[in-house]
Write a protein that holds these residues in place. Structure first.
Motif, PDB file in Angstrom:
ATOM      1  N   GLY A  34      50.556  41.446  36.576  1.00 56.93           N
ATOM      2  CA  GLY A  34      50.251  41.567  37.994  1.00 56.93           C
ATOM      3  C   GLY A  34      51.427  42.097  38.772  1.00 56.93           C
ATOM      4  O   GLY A  34      52.459  42.468  38.215  1.00 56.93           O
ATOM      5  N   ALA A  60      52.184  38.296  48.558  1.00 58.10           N
ATOM      6  CA  ALA A  60      50.876  38.595  47.971  1.00 58.10           C
ATOM      7  C   ALA A  60      50.993  38.759  46.465  1.00 58.10           C
ATOM      8  O   ALA A  60      52.020  39.185  45.947  1.00 58.10           O
ATOM      9  CB  ALA A  60      50.300  39.857  48.587  1.00 58.10           C
ATOM     10  N   PHE A  62      48.842  40.609  43.322  1.00 55.48           N
ATOM     11  CA  PHE A  62      47.795  41.550  42.958  1.00 55.48           C
ATOM     12  C   PHE A  62      47.533  41.434  41.459  1.00 55.48           C
ATOM     13  O   PHE A  62      48.466  41.511  40.664  1.00 55.48           O
ATOM     14  CB  PHE A  62      48.212  42.988  43.282  1.00 55.48           C
ATOM     15  CG  PHE A  62      48.336  43.255  44.754  1.00 55.48           C
ATOM     16  CD1 PHE A  62      47.265  43.756  45.474  1.00 55.48           C
ATOM     17  CD2 PHE A  62      49.523  43.006  45.416  1.00 55.48           C
ATOM     18  CE1 PHE A  62      47.379  44.006  46.830  1.00 55.48           C
ATOM     19  CE2 PHE A  62      49.649  43.252  46.775  1.00 55.48           C
ATOM     20  CZ  PHE A  62      48.565  43.753  47.484  1.00 55.48           C
ATOM     21  N   LYS A  64      44.524  42.618  38.306  1.00 57.63           N
ATOM     22  CA  LYS A  64      43.379  43.478  38.026  1.00 57.63           C
ATOM     23  C   LYS A  64      42.111  42.645  38.196  1.00 57.63           C
ATOM     24  O   LYS A  64      42.061  41.488  37.790  1.00 57.63           O
ATOM     25  CB  LYS A  64      43.464  44.055  36.620  1.00 57.63           C
ATOM     26  CG  LYS A  64      42.427  45.111  36.371  1.00 57.63           C
ATOM     27  CD  LYS A  64      42.741  45.928  35.157  1.00 57.63           C
ATOM     28  CE  LYS A  64      41.684  47.014  35.011  1.00 57.63           C
ATOM     29  NZ  LYS A  64      41.938  47.855  33.878  1.00 57.63           N
ATOM     30  N   TYR A  70      38.668  35.850  39.998  1.00 57.61           N
ATOM     31  CA  TYR A  70      38.361  35.916  41.433  1.00 57.61           C
ATOM     32  C   TYR A  70      37.697  34.625  41.905  1.00 57.61           C
ATOM     33  O   TYR A  70      38.030  34.096  42.966  1.00 57.61           O
ATOM     34  CB  TYR A  70      37.466  37.120  41.722  1.00 57.61           C
ATOM     35  CG  TYR A  70      37.236  37.351  43.192  1.00 57.61           C
ATOM     36  CD1 TYR A  70      38.230  37.911  43.988  1.00 57.61           C
ATOM     37  CD2 TYR A  70      36.030  37.014  43.779  1.00 57.61           C
ATOM     38  CE1 TYR A  70      38.031  38.119  45.339  1.00 57.61           C
ATOM     39  CE2 TYR A  70      35.821  37.217  45.131  1.00 57.61           C
ATOM     40  CZ  TYR A  70      36.815  37.775  45.904  1.00 57.61           C
ATOM     41  OH  TYR A  70      36.613  37.972  47.243  1.00 57.61           O
ATOM     42  N   ARG A  91      41.908  35.818  50.120  1.00 55.33           N
ATOM     43  CA  ARG A  91      41.718  36.628  48.917  1.00 55.33           C
ATOM     44  C   ARG A  91      40.755  37.758  49.242  1.00 55.33           C
ATOM     45  O   ARG A  91      39.894  37.635  50.115  1.00 55.33           O
ATOM     46  CB  ARG A  91      41.214  35.805  47.747  1.00 55.33           C
ATOM     47  CG  ARG A  91      39.759  35.473  47.866  1.00 55.33           C
ATOM     48  CD  ARG A  91      39.182  34.845  46.640  1.00 55.33           C
ATOM     49  NE  ARG A  91      37.810  34.464  47.017  1.00 55.33           N
ATOM     50  CZ  ARG A  91      37.001  33.814  46.273  1.00 55.33           C
ATOM     51  NH1 ARG A  91      37.376  33.420  45.091  1.00 55.33           N
ATOM     52  NH2 ARG A  91      35.785  33.527  46.683  1.00 55.33           N
ATOM     53  N   SER A  92      40.926  38.857  48.526  1.00 54.06           N
ATOM     54  CA  SER A  92      40.030  39.991  48.709  1.00 54.06           C
ATOM     55  C   SER A  92      40.028  40.832  47.443  1.00 54.06           C
ATOM     56  O   SER A  92      40.886  40.685  46.582  1.00 54.06           O
ATOM     57  CB  SER A  92      40.465  40.841  49.912  1.00 54.06           C
ATOM     58  OG  SER A  92      41.775  41.341  49.711  1.00 54.06           O
ATOM     59  N   LYS A  93      39.031  41.686  47.343  1.00 55.74           N
ATOM     60  CA  LYS A  93      38.954  42.649  46.250  1.00 55.74           C
ATOM     61  C   LYS A  93      39.200  44.007  46.881  1.00 55.74           C
ATOM     62  O   LYS A  93      38.513  44.399  47.818  1.00 55.74           O
ATOM     63  CB  LYS A  93      37.590  42.619  45.582  1.00 55.74           C
ATOM     64  CG  LYS A  93      37.462  43.643  44.471  1.00 55.74           C
ATOM     65  CD  LYS A  93      36.065  43.695  43.893  1.00 55.74           C
ATOM     66  CE  LYS A  93      35.996  44.830  42.891  1.00 55.74           C
ATOM     67  NZ  LYS A  93      34.641  45.171  42.520  1.00 55.74           N
ATOM     68  N   GLU A  94      40.218  44.705  46.385  1.00 62.15           N
ATOM     69  CA  GLU A  94      40.591  45.998  46.941  1.00 62.15           C
ATOM     70  C   GLU A  94      40.818  46.993  45.817  1.00 62.15           C
ATOM     71  O   GLU A  94      41.747  46.849  45.041  1.00 62.15           O
ATOM     72  CB  GLU A  94      41.852  45.867  47.795  1.00 62.15           C
ATOM     73  CG  GLU A  94      41.680  44.915  48.965  1.00 62.15           C
ATOM     74  CD  GLU A  94      42.924  44.759  49.805  1.00 62.15           C
ATOM     75  OE1 GLU A  94      43.880  45.541  49.644  1.00 62.15           O
ATOM     76  OE2 GLU A  94      42.934  43.830  50.627  1.00 62.15           O
ATOM     77  N   LEU A  97      41.380  45.690  42.383  1.00 62.58           N
ATOM     78  CA  LEU A  97      42.406  44.651  42.302  1.00 62.58           C
ATOM     79  C   LEU A  97      41.970  43.419  43.078  1.00 62.58           C
ATOM     80  O   LEU A  97      41.244  43.518  44.064  1.00 62.58           O
ATOM     81  CB  LEU A  97      43.724  45.139  42.915  1.00 62.58           C
ATOM     82  CG  LEU A  97      44.500  46.207  42.169  1.00 62.58           C
ATOM     83  CD1 LEU A  97      45.680  46.668  43.005  1.00 62.58           C
ATOM     84  CD2 LEU A  97      44.972  45.698  40.819  1.00 62.58           C
ATOM     85  N   LYS A  99      43.506  40.715  45.501  1.00 58.80           N
ATOM     86  CA  LYS A  99      44.690  40.493  46.339  1.00 58.80           C
ATOM     87  C   LYS A  99      44.631  39.061  46.847  1.00 58.80           C
ATOM     88  O   LYS A  99      43.684  38.666  47.504  1.00 58.80           O
ATOM     89  CB  LYS A  99      44.715  41.449  47.524  1.00 58.80           C
ATOM     90  CG  LYS A  99      45.891  41.207  48.452  1.00 58.80           C
ATOM     91  CD  LYS A  99      45.853  42.144  49.648  1.00 58.80           C
ATOM     92  CE  LYS A  99      47.013  41.878  50.583  1.00 58.80           C
ATOM     93  NZ  LYS A  99      46.917  42.718  51.793  1.00 58.80           N
ATOM     94  N   LYS A 101      46.658  36.501  49.194  1.00 55.44           N
ATOM     95  CA  LYS A 101      47.734  36.290  50.163  1.00 55.44           C
ATOM     96  C   LYS A 101      48.281  34.895  49.908  1.00 55.44           C
ATOM     97  O   LYS A 101      47.526  33.937  49.754  1.00 55.44           O
ATOM     98  CB  LYS A 101      47.211  36.402  51.595  1.00 55.44           C
ATOM     99  CG  LYS A 101      46.695  37.772  51.940  1.00 55.44           C
ATOM    100  CD  LYS A 101      47.579  38.621  52.770  1.00 55.44           C
ATOM    101  CE  LYS A 101      48.163  37.928  53.951  1.00 55.44           C
ATOM    102  NZ  LYS A 101      49.151  38.667  54.649  1.00 55.44           N
TER     103      LYS A 101
END
Length: 108
Positions: A34, A60, A62, A64, A70, A91-94, A97, A99, A101
């Motif tokens: 990561g 943060a 990151f 995969k 998730y 949390r988010s999917k970008e 990835l 992500k 925080k």
């Protein structure tokens, strides 16, 4: 090829390449690849919560994207990275990835 497809291809070619950005991390006693970005020690964006505990926003992690990972790492849960405990604030999917925080609390 769509722009998002190009971004996702760059995940493997650049972000998850150990010679570029990726690093080997120990996340909750598991080895993971990561990118850990810690807020600068020189930052002045420190805040205090209602209990008077100092916190710093801006770090943060990151990883995969993986559906199981998730679902496991939700906001307000703790996560240990390289022997340091953090609180997941978001949390988010970008672009392929995950992500997370992170917030490190003194004395947590």
């Amino acid at each position: 090829m769509k722009l998002n497809d190009l971004f996702e291809q760059d995940i493997d070619d650049i972000f998850m390449d150990s010679s570029e950005m990726m690093e080997n991390l120990i996340v909750d006693d598991e080895k993971m690849n990561g990118i850990l970005i810690l807020e600068s020690q020189l930052s002045t964006s420190k805040k205090k919560n209602s209990e008077g505990i100092s916190k710093t926003d801006g770090s943060a992690l990151f990883l995969k994207f993986n559906e199981e990972i998730y679902k496991k790492y939700k906001p307000n849960r703790t996560i240990e990275i390289n022997d340091v405990t953090y609180i997941i604030t978001n949390r988010s999917k970008e672009f392929g990835l995950i992500k997370l925080k992170l917030e490190e609390r003194e004395g947590y």
